[in-house]
Design an enzyme around this catalytic site. Sequence first.
Site, short mmCIF file in Angstrom:
data_model
loop_
_atom_site.label_atom_id
_atom_site.label_comp_id
_atom_site.label_asym_id
_atom_site.label_seq_id
_atom_site.Cartn_x
_atom_site.Cartn_y
_atom_site.Cartn_z
CG ASP A 183 11.49 -30.07 -19.80
OD1 ASP A 183 12.83 -29.92 -20.14
OD2 ASP A 183 10.84 -30.99 -19.10
CG ASP A 229 19.94 -27.82 -23.08
OD1 ASP A 229 20.62 -28.73 -23.23
OD2 ASP A 229 19.65 -26.81 -22.26
#
Length: 350
Positions: free
Chosen positions: A147, A196
Amino acid sequence: FWLKHIFWLPVCRLSRRPLGNRAAFQLGRGLSSFSFSPFFNMSKWIEEELEEGLRGMYKIKQIFASTKSKFQHVDVMELEPFGRCLMIDGLLQSTQVDEFVYHESLVHPAMLIHANPKNVYIGGGGEGATAREVLRHKSVEKCIMVDIDEDVVNFCKEHLPENKAAFADPRLTVVIEDAKKVLEESETKFDVIIMDLDDPLEGGPCYQLYTKEFYEMCKSKLAPGGVLVTQAGQAGIKRHNIVWSAVNCTLNAVFPKVLPYNQAVYSFMDEWGWHLALSDDSMKQLSAEEVDKRIAQRIDGELTFLDGEAWQGLFSLTKVHRKTLAAETCVMTKGTHRFMHDTGLTVAEK
């Protein structure tokens, strides 16, 4: 009843993870930065545009914590219909009432259809819930979660207790970097890749990660028998033909077999869609009995949403959805895109 505009900003509806800078949010401020005077005894509401001509409103009960990184603003708050919620740049990421529906649907079909998943890559997922579900699988030896926003990851570690065990699991490696870059440069071949991501929004950070070129790169990073799964946006009866069907068509241009599925997610105000891309076309869809058997053998604890019968429901598409997929011709590339609706958000007082 009256509405008072506190702020208005362009955001993408339920973009699923902070993989890039939503530059547009720099024009606005986070929800908790506003002062609502108790003297007037007014309720605080969030109003969100779901599509042209359709808006939803949610009552704010309490704001627990907030932070602002160089990329985005994050709030943990309680909304009356949904319980404790994570919001990023003023839009819902997950809610206490149904986050397990989204995350179990995203993770477990890919993990269960694979024969023995050991190495898993998560693109996005800073909240930690996707990693939490991956790490419930006993076979997993290593999970890499990438991330771009370290502040958001640390904020979620502190304020989302349901995901703390996942962040502490020694099998999890958290990398703060661009998810595409890390995957491109990785020498590891993964059994399962889970994307995601933020929704594909025009001008947004992630629409290039729904293209044929990106999926070709992902396929090259899969081990033999590997599986890729991606969230693919709204997949209800009205809006499934905007992005969800195009993602399916794009994946079919790269992978020998793609299994589309969808599920109603209450807090999203729609059905949501995913696609399971299989690198080996000999891989078979699982029966309800086999799903239940694999869950019992391979997963720690009891799943809240998914079992064999629910699995059959995920992959049982309506006639309308099947006809749309059969007719879809859009393969998304660097020069050809479909985008989800660019929504707005307002804080109102009643």
